[in-house]
Design a protein around this motif. Structure first.
Motif, PDB file in Angstrom:
ATOM      1  N   ARG A 107      37.473  47.553  36.436  1.00  0.00           N
ATOM      2  CA  ARG A 107      36.808  47.165  37.030  1.00  0.00           C
ATOM      3  C   ARG A 107      35.480  47.927  38.056  1.00  0.00           C
TER       4      ARG A 107
ATOM      5  N   ASP B 195      36.776  39.691  48.938  1.00  0.00           N
ATOM      6  CA  ASP B 195      37.867  40.683  48.596  1.00  0.00           C
ATOM      7  C   ASP B 195      37.600  40.666  46.342  1.00  0.00           C
ATOM      8  N   ARG B 196      36.333  40.420  46.490  1.00  0.00           N
ATOM      9  CA  ARG B 196      36.230  40.504  45.034  1.00  0.00           C
ATOM     10  C   ARG B 196      35.376  41.721  44.666  1.00  0.00           C
ATOM     11  N   LEU B 197      35.201  42.383  45.662  1.00  0.00           N
ATOM     12  CA  LEU B 197      34.649  43.038  45.786  1.00  0.00           C
ATOM     13  C   LEU B 197      35.551  44.372  46.754  1.00  0.00           C
TER      14      LEU B 197
ATOM     15  N   CYS C 208      34.523  42.403  51.864  1.00  0.00           N
ATOM     16  CA  CYS C 208      35.256  43.647  50.659  1.00  0.00           C
ATOM     17  C   CYS C 208      35.070  44.536  51.383  1.00  0.00           C
TER      18      CYS C 208
ATOM     19  N   ASP D 103      41.612  41.689  40.027  1.00  0.00           N
ATOM     20  CA  ASP D 103      40.883  40.126  40.468  1.00  0.00           C
ATOM     21  C   ASP D 103      41.833  39.027  41.498  1.00  0.00           C
TER      22      ASP D 103
ATOM     23  N   GLU E  18      31.016  34.967  41.138  1.00  0.00           N
ATOM     24  CA  GLU E  18      32.368  35.168  40.994  1.00  0.00           C
ATOM     25  C   GLU E  18      32.321  36.712  40.087  1.00  0.00           C
ATOM     26  N   TRP E  19      31.297  37.651  39.987  1.00  0.00           N
ATOM     27  CA  TRP E  19      31.109  38.929  39.939  1.00  0.00           C
ATOM     28  C   TRP E  19      32.159  39.240  40.590  1.00  0.00           C
ATOM     29  N   SER E  20      33.006  40.343  39.780  1.00  0.00           N
ATOM     30  CA  SER E  20      34.028  41.462  40.329  1.00  0.00           C
ATOM     31  C   SER E  20      34.436  42.311  39.762  1.00  0.00           C
TER      32      SER E  20
ATOM     33  N   ARG F 118      32.518  38.070  34.034  1.00  0.00           N
ATOM     34  CA  ARG F 118      32.654  38.213  35.565  1.00  0.00           C
ATOM     35  C   ARG F 118      33.315  39.303  36.034  1.00  0.00           C
ATOM     36  N   PHE F 119      33.706  40.399  35.170  1.00  0.00           N
ATOM     37  CA  PHE F 119      33.563  41.398  34.956  1.00  0.00           C
ATOM     38  C   PHE F 119      32.389  42.477  34.270  1.00  0.00           C
TER      39      PHE F 119
END
Length: 346
Positions: free
Chosen positions: A255, A305-307, A226, A34, A278-280, A171-172
């Motif tokens: 992830r 780009d956390r997703l 993303c 992440d 914060e969710w990845s 977060r995951f």
């Protein structure tokens, strides 16, 4: 409010030694991915019942975008499933009973100017010991003193307890799904039977190898939005298996969440991913029509780009995507090899 999408402290307390190390291993890989730490920098052995020299996991030369779990530079982690009193904390880093010598990997870490991190799967923050002192503070002080006694007065020491870990774990969604499940959404391991469909051996051709590399590079590539990947091909050609194999890397699989388009849209996870900054996750959406793809692209494409969004479909109609991959049937020779590898009577 948790909406059933989060773990609590008690969900991770009481893990066995094996479970604690394995779960932290997954968390470390997820966090490294992440925050864009390259795969070769993270070292977490699969085998834990070996002499570790005082270190269970290591991250080297890290330049993290945040330091919640992984400090800058080099860090070594010692993972414990239960609390260690200060005296045992000091013994944990030494080779012998009289504490004259540090364990070799601990000493090597300190010589490199690295950070020593003790990870304890118990709640320590705000918990006073018998003498009334804060447990987290006394354990850190014991380690700092031990290192100073061995010639390292400026050693960087951190102690992480469950209160610290749980905020990072949540977060995951993939890690939450592994422990408690998420309705209509699967983590990588639960997805496996659907992805492999009884064929244990994956036999790629040259084009599939290239497509796997494309997916991996796209997922790992730093971006301000993303990454959206579209995978198409005829029914039964192996689209889902290709994506599954591409994500079968330590820094990616932890992830991954998978669902069909219909399951995902009604799971509640989609809206949480959109709302929670914060969710990845690496989101894999199967049986995803062009309309569904565009719907999810509108939801997640503008996000950071956390997703990553990967959609799979038998419909080759044009869609908006950063990467488009068409999976073609295997050639005759590769098909024969695949049958031989998976079916003994072939």
């Amino acid at each position: 409010m948790h909406y059933g999408f989060e773990l609590e402290d008690e969900d991770i307390r009481g893990f066995s030694t094996h479970k604690a190390v394995e779960f932290f291993r997954k968390l470390l890989w997820a966090e490294a991915s992440d925050i864009e730490i390259i795969q070769s920098s993270t070292h977490v052995p699969q085998r834990i019942h070996v002499k570790d020299g005082g270190i269970d996991a290591k991250v080297v030369n890290a330049t993290p975008s945040r330091e919640d779990l992984i400090p800058s530079g080099t860090s070594g982690y010692q993972i414990k499933s239960s609390d260690l009193p200060p005296r045992k904390c000091r013994k944990e880093v030494t080779k012998d009973e009289d504490s004259t010598t540090l364990k070799p990997r601990v000493e090597r870490l300190l010589n490199q100017g690295g950070t020593y991190v003790l990870v304890v799967f118990e709640e320590l923050v705000g918990k006073p010991s018998k003498n009334g002192k804060d447990k987290l503070k006394t354990r850190k002080e014991a380690l700092v003193k031990e290192f100073a006694d061995h010639g390292y007065p400026n050693a960087d020491v951190r102690v992480y307890d469950t209160a610290k870990l749980i905020g990072i774990i949540n977060r995951f969604p993939a890690l939450v799904a592994q422990e408690k499940g998420l309705q209509h959404v699967q983590d990588y391991n639960i997805w496996e039977p659907r992805a492999t469909q009884g064929a244990d051996k994956f036999v790629p051709d040259g084009k599939r190898d290239s497509q796997i590399q494309t997916i991996q590079q796209a997922v790992r590539k730093p971006s301000k939005t993303c990454s959206v990947i579209r995978v198409t091909g005829q029914p039964g050609v192996g689209k889902t298996r290709l994506v599954f194999e591409a994500l079968n890397e330590d820094d990616l699989r932890n992830r991954v969440i998978h669902a069909t388009a219909r399951e995902f849209d009604c799971s509640g996870v989609a809206s949480r991913l959109q709302a929670d900054p914060e969710w990845s996750a690496i989101i894999v959406v199967d049986e995803c029509s062009p309309d569904d793809h565009n719907h999810f692209n509108d939801q997640f494409g503008p996000r950071d780009d956390r997703l990553t969004l990967i959609t799979i479909s038998s419909d080759p109609s044009p869609v908006n995507a950063d990467y488009e991959i068409e999976v073609e049937p295997l050639d005759r020779e590769t098909t024969i090899e695949l049958l031989k590898e998976n079916f003994t009577n072939a």
